[in-house]
Design a protein around this motif. Structure first.
Motif, PDB file in Angstrom:
ATOM      1  N   ILE A   1      -1.345   9.951 -20.834  1.00  0.00           N
ATOM      2  CA  ILE A   1      -0.729   8.738 -20.288  1.00  0.00           C
ATOM      3  C   ILE A   1      -0.613   8.822 -18.769  1.00  0.00           C
ATOM      4  O   ILE A   1      -0.947   7.871 -18.057  1.00  0.00           O
ATOM      5  N   LEU A   2      -0.139   9.966 -18.262  1.00  0.00           N
ATOM      6  CA  LEU A   2      -0.010  10.129 -16.817  1.00  0.00           C
ATOM      7  C   LEU A   2      -1.370  10.099 -16.120  1.00  0.00           C
ATOM      8  O   LEU A   2      -1.499   9.548 -15.023  1.00  0.00           O
ATOM      9  N   ALA A   3      -2.383  10.671 -16.752  1.00  0.00           N
ATOM     10  CA  ALA A   3      -3.724  10.649 -16.163  1.00  0.00           C
ATOM     11  C   ALA A   3      -4.277   9.223 -16.097  1.00  0.00           C
ATOM     12  O   ALA A   3      -4.906   8.840 -15.101  1.00  0.00           O
TER      13      ALA A   3
ATOM     14  N   ALA B   1       1.286  12.111  -9.558  1.00  0.00           N
ATOM     15  CA  ALA B   1       0.470  13.314  -9.406  1.00  0.00           C
ATOM     16  C   ALA B   1       1.312  14.572  -9.588  1.00  0.00           C
ATOM     17  O   ALA B   1       0.886  15.520 -10.266  1.00  0.00           O
ATOM     18  N   VAL B   2       2.508  14.595  -9.017  1.00  0.00           N
ATOM     19  CA  VAL B   2       3.392  15.758  -9.171  1.00  0.00           C
ATOM     20  C   VAL B   2       3.813  15.914 -10.624  1.00  0.00           C
ATOM     21  O   VAL B   2       3.832  17.034 -11.169  1.00  0.00           O
TER      22      VAL B   2
ATOM     23  N   HIS C   1       0.829  -1.204   0.000  1.00  0.00           N
ATOM     24  CA  HIS C   1       0.000   0.000   0.000  1.00  0.00           C
ATOM     25  C   HIS C   1       0.869   1.262   0.000  1.00  0.00           C
ATOM     26  O   HIS C   1       0.566   2.226  -0.707  1.00  0.00           O
ATOM     27  N   THR C   2       1.953   1.232   0.772  1.00  0.00           N
ATOM     28  CA  THR C   2       2.847   2.393   0.844  1.00  0.00           C
ATOM     29  C   THR C   2       3.539   2.628  -0.492  1.00  0.00           C
ATOM     30  O   THR C   2       3.678   3.773  -0.926  1.00  0.00           O
ATOM     31  N   PHE C   3       3.954   1.557  -1.150  1.00  0.00           N
ATOM     32  CA  PHE C   3       4.605   1.684  -2.452  1.00  0.00           C
ATOM     33  C   PHE C   3       3.669   2.309  -3.483  1.00  0.00           C
ATOM     34  O   PHE C   3       4.059   3.213  -4.231  1.00  0.00           O
ATOM     35  N   VAL C   4       2.436   1.832  -3.539  1.00  0.00           N
ATOM     36  CA  VAL C   4       1.454   2.382  -4.484  1.00  0.00           C
ATOM     37  C   VAL C   4       1.179   3.846  -4.170  1.00  0.00           C
ATOM     38  O   VAL C   4       1.063   4.679  -5.079  1.00  0.00           O
ATOM     39  N   LEU C   5       1.114   4.183  -2.882  1.00  0.00           N
ATOM     40  CA  LEU C   5       0.867   5.568  -2.489  1.00  0.00           C
ATOM     41  C   LEU C   5       2.019   6.485  -2.912  1.00  0.00           C
ATOM     42  O   LEU C   5       1.791   7.583  -3.424  1.00  0.00           O
ATOM     43  N   VAL C   6       3.249   6.026  -2.738  1.00  0.00           N
ATOM     44  CA  VAL C   6       4.414   6.830  -3.133  1.00  0.00           C
ATOM     45  C   VAL C   6       4.445   7.018  -4.643  1.00  0.00           C
ATOM     46  O   VAL C   6       4.680   8.133  -5.146  1.00  0.00           O
ATOM     47  N   VAL C   7       4.190   5.959  -5.387  1.00  0.00           N
ATOM     48  CA  VAL C   7       4.166   6.064  -6.854  1.00  0.00           C
ATOM     49  C   VAL C   7       3.040   6.994  -7.301  1.00  0.00           C
ATOM     50  O   VAL C   7       3.214   7.794  -8.228  1.00  0.00           O
ATOM     51  N   GLN C   8       1.909   6.929  -6.627  1.00  0.00           N
ATOM     52  CA  GLN C   8       0.779   7.790  -6.969  1.00  0.00           C
ATOM     53  C   GLN C   8       1.107   9.266  -6.730  1.00  0.00           C
ATOM     54  O   GLN C   8       0.752  10.117  -7.536  1.00  0.00           O
ATOM     55  N   VAL C   9       1.797   9.557  -5.652  1.00  0.00           N
ATOM     56  CA  VAL C   9       2.192  10.945  -5.374  1.00  0.00           C
ATOM     57  C   VAL C   9       3.184  11.435  -6.423  1.00  0.00           C
ATOM     58  O   VAL C   9       3.079  12.579  -6.904  1.00  0.00           O
TER      59      VAL C   9
END
Length: 77
Positions: free
Chosen positions: A61-63, A13-14, A2-10
């Motif tokens: 692609i990023l979206a 997003a940036v 979960h933490t890995f997915v959250l970090v990749v998502q942030v």
């Protein structure tokens, strides 16, 4: 996981915010309104090869990656 997915998502997003802010505006403003806009020009015919088109594709692609990560994060939780 979960933490890995959250970090990749942030990170995605940036990157998505940065790519959207770098893109030029789509309107010509008041000058395009008065003159009626540009007709057929070399730039308008070859627009798919410009950096503007590359930024547009990168935004899509990023979206998509961001949306998939949101769904994955929901399913993991």
């Amino acid at each position: 996981m979960h933490t890995f997915v959250l970090v990749v998502q942030v990170i995605i997003a940036v990157l998505l915010i940065a790519v959207v802010l770098v893109q030029p505006g789509k309107t010509n403003g008041l000058s395009g309104f008065i003159s009626g806009g540009a007709g057929e020009s070399f730039y308008s015919k070859n627009k798919s090869r410009t950096s503007e088109a590359m930024l547009s594709r990168l935004t899509v692609i990023l979206a998509i990656i961001f949306a998939v990560l949101c769904i994955i994060q929901y399913l993991i939780k």
